[in-house]
Design an enzyme around this catalytic site. Structure first.
Site, short mmCIF file in Angstrom:
data_model
loop_
_atom_site.label_atom_id
_atom_site.label_comp_id
_atom_site.label_asym_id
_atom_site.label_seq_id
_atom_site.Cartn_x
_atom_site.Cartn_y
_atom_site.Cartn_z
N SER A 594 38.14 -37.26 -25.88
CA SER A 594 38.43 -37.07 -24.46
C SER A 594 38.62 -38.44 -23.80
CB SER A 594 37.32 -36.25 -23.80
OG SER A 594 37.69 -35.79 -22.53
N ASP A 669 43.84 -26.37 -25.26
CA ASP A 669 42.98 -27.17 -24.38
C ASP A 669 43.45 -27.01 -22.93
OD1 ASP A 669 41.49 -29.13 -23.10
OD2 ASP A 669 41.66 -30.57 -24.74
N HIS A 701 39.12 -27.69 -25.60
CA HIS A 701 38.80 -29.12 -25.56
C HIS A 701 37.72 -29.51 -26.56
CE1 HIS A 701 39.02 -33.05 -23.78
NE2 HIS A 701 37.75 -33.04 -23.40
#
Length: 734
Positions: A594, A669, A701
């Site tokens: 991320s 995601d 995600h």
């Protein structure tokens, strides 16, 4: 003695001199990815306790034999079960339920089942009302969200199909409050995607204390741009997930505040001054007075309003401003005189404040160059606040009590590491979870004065089990980088030889206010790092500028420049560690997920003379692609700050790639869209750079859905590390 121990421990952390060899493990068993991801090392936890009235709590328990659930009542004093409140095996139509909540006087329960996921934190389900005395079960409704009892216990409000409803439990009558709800257009009583994700709440309605009103938010997301994702599944033709997602600089939902009067069955709009966001609403202890928190679009001007429900008049009670941004907090607590407790970092560190009912400061309750990290509550009888903080060092957490006037502070947790408290409703007891890097979670019952009553679970079996494996101990220290002493941990092979050179893998997340270097028990990644260490790698992690719990200025230095100072710090970390005689400076890799993937990608590009390998999982590759609330909090809009967005976007530096790069993303995601990876891939292709690319179909995600997904992911990452950062894989810098 406790204070002396703390001083010794803290001095140790600050003055740490690197050892030639780390603490060794006596274990001989090899850690494997299969053992990590099949749960072999999971600690035994405690089901979340739900405090009840008096000295009691409740638990949701599952019976393997009857395949049913029950809600059971326990005593804090003895931790023994004292009653079964409801047992699913005795309910004809509801043997299994997944959630429960009490009304105020604990005579009724809302039981939930058949949940269907909406986004990461939201879901809808079928809910029932259970009367404890009569043992009668009544259906509330199907496919609804956030059912909530009225304070007088006579009604339940809930959201369905983007509208708000109220069910009278006495007459069984259902009243529809709003009628304009429409998917991807109008939402009443629950939040849109970006509020759910970034302001961390789904329920957007609140009962007044006298049950006469319901205040709620209405989201008009008609003009918010739509994002869509193909969902592949096993069908012949893919379906699409289509939802409103405001990217940085684009239109947000128009959010308005409304008030439903149950007596007159009328709804009116409540007016507060200009704002972009309403991230919190909460009724005060003053009759018919609602508190409303608003933010401007830059999120650096927060106002707390008191709104009179009778005449609709609004008054600003508190106004906080910041050159960067003001954090939204969940610690607002109204006392009997309607004075209130508030947390803020206005003096440079996050602390507790007490204001009177007119918003004038009475006193700053806590002070010091440390952060309050959790506010647990206020004990009226003792005039005492309970909280968690970093007073024992920024990588530690302890639990404290303090008088409302700021006197009588006392540590009520015992050990230095990570302590988290779960208090009883009357604040007389708490269950403390403690762990540190050497100790798996220990759960213990405490009295609120700090007296430990008994150990509940100590995970001794896990500690013994882990001791039989080759586990490398984390070494905590600090490293001086770009004028700052940064927290660091390092993991070395058990048979570490200072005369050898080892490839180095850096892990980091680096997002604003985050923390990766902390004194707590091992997670799955930590076991993986030990596995890598036994394969001949050194693994390290450094929390650079922009991370949290070291004060406002340290955290907010990255404002308008996400990825600039953070990347500079990680590059300098690699350079400094590369000078150590046992680090192979030609074999330094970095990885992250991320925000960490954004960082690792930038590092191998801007630090192409330092890093030879990078792995990015689900990375943001341009903040232009991410949501408005999070991104603009730190960056303003792309229209206002184009250089801040573009100068730190790895897409614009693809031509700099020299080392080996692995890019991974989930196609499902809905948070960091796979668009980020696709755009990064295209930039690398245009620059004629070779790289490895892998897409996990339909994964979100976290890339965890489906059998063996995490095992497959970490097998892939490990193989890439061994191939491109192997101890025998020599790199030559260009």
């Amino acid at each position: 003695m406790k204070k002396l121990f703390f001083l010794a421990f803290f001095t140790f952390l600050l003055s740490f001199k690197e050892k030639n060899t780390p603490p060794t493990s006596s274990g001989t068993k090899e850690i494997t990815l299969e053992k990590i991801w099949n749960g072999s090392f999971y600690p035994e936890g405690m089901t979340a306790l739900n405090p009840m009235n008096g000295d009691f709590y409740s638990l949701l328990n599952y019976n393997e034999i009857t395949k049913s659930t029950s809600v059971d009542k326990y005593s804090y004093e003895t931790l023994e079960k004292v009653a079964t409140i409801v047992d699913g095996q005795n309910l004809d139509s509801l043997h299994y339920f997944s959630s429960y909540s009490f009304n105020n006087n604990e005579t009724k329960l809302i039981l939930g089942t058949n949940f269907k996921k909406i986004y990461r934190h939201s879901f809808k389900g079928t809910y029932y009302c259970y009367d404890i005395a009569s043992k009668k079960l009544t259906l509330i409704d199907k496919d609804i969200q956030q059912p909530s009892f009225s304070p007088d216990n006579k009604k339940i409000a809930y959201a369905k199909n983007n509208n708000l409803f109220v069910k009278n439990l006495e007459t069984k009558k259902i009243t529809q409050v709003t009628f304009d709800g429409k998917i991807n257009a109008i939402i009443n009583g629950t939040t849109d995607w970006v509020y759910e994700e970034e302001f961390s709440f789904v329920k957007a309605f609140e009962w007044s204390n006298n049950s006469n009103y319901i205040a709620f938010l209405r989201f008009n997301e008609t003009d918010v741009p739509t994002f869509s994702m193909d969902i592949y599944g096993n069908q012949l033709y893919p379906s699409q997930q289509v939802f409103k997602y405001p990217k940085a600089g684009e239109k947000n939902s128009i959010v308005s505040l409304h008030l439903y009067n149950l007596t007159s069955n009328t709804t009116k709009k409540l007016a507060v001054d200009s704002y972009e966001y309403i991230p919190r609403i909460q009724w005060t202890n003053m009759p018919n007075t609602l508190s409303v928190t608003t933010l401007n679009r830059h999120q650096n001007d927060l106002k707390l309003y008191f709104v009179n429900a009778t005449n609709g008049k609004a008054k600003v009670i508190l106004n906080e401003k910041d050159k960067a941004y003001v954090n939204v907090q969940d610690n607002l607590t109204f006392l009997e005189d309607n004075s209130f407790i508030w947390t803020s970092e206005q003096d440079g560190f996050n602390h507790i404040y007490h204001y009177n009912a007119d918003g004038k400061l009475i006193n700053q309750v806590t002070k010091g160059s440390w952060e309050v990290t959790n506010y647990y509550g206020f004990n009226k009888a003792l005039n005492t606040i309970y909280y968690q903080s970093t007073e024992g060092g920024s990588i530690n957490r302890n639990v404290y009590r303090i008088k409302l006037d700021g006197t009588g502070k006392k540590t009520i947790s015992r050990d230095y590491g990570t302590n988290t408290a779960s208090f009883s409703k009357n604040m007389r007891y708490f269950i403390n979870e403690f762990s540190d890097v050497k100790t798996p979670p220990i759960y213990a019952l405490y009295k609120a004065n700090g007296t430990r009553v008994k150990i509940i679970k100590d995970n001794a079996k896990l500690k013994q089990k882990v001791s039989t494996y080759k586990i490398s101990q984390k070494e905590f220290s600090t490293i001086h980088i770009n004028g700052n002493d940064l927290n660091m941990w390092m993991i070395k092979p058990i048979n570490f030889d200072k005369n050898k050179k080892y490839p180095l893998l850096l892990y980091q997340y680096s997002g604003p206010g985050s923390q990766s270097v902390k004194n707590t028990w091992l997670n799955n990644d930590d076991y993986w790092y030990s596995m890598l260490a036994q394969k001949g790698y050194i693994v390290a992690c450094v929390d650079g500028r922009g991370t949290g719990f070291k004060g406002r200025d340290f955290k907010k230095i990255t404002q308008k420049e996400l990825g600039k100072y953070e990347v500079e710090d990680q590059i300098e970390v690699a350079k400094q560690l590369g000078k150590r005689p046992y680090i192979d400076a030609n074999n330094i890799g970095i990885w992250g997920w991320s925000f960490g993937g954004f960082m690792s990608t930038n590092c191998i590009l801007k630090g192409n003379d330092v890093f030879s390998m990078a792995i990015a999982v689900a990375p943001v590759t341009s903040w232009r692609f991410y949501d408005s609330v999070y991104t603009e909090r730190y960056m303003e809009t792309p229209q206002e700050n184009p250089s801040g967005y573009d100068d730190n976007s790895p897409i614009n530096y693809a031509y700099k790639l020299k080392g080996d790069y692995l890019l991974i993303h989930g196609s499902g995601d809905d948070n960091v869209h796979v668009q980020n990876a696709m755009q990064m891939a295209n930039a690398l292709i245009r620059a004629n750079k070779q790289f490895d690319f892998f897409i996990y179909p339909d994964r979100t995600h976290g890339i965890y859905e489906g059998k063996n997904t995490r095992l497959n992911l970490y097998t892939k990452i490990t193989a890439f590390i061994e191939k491109h950062l192997g101890k025998n894989h020599k790199k030559t810098k260009e």
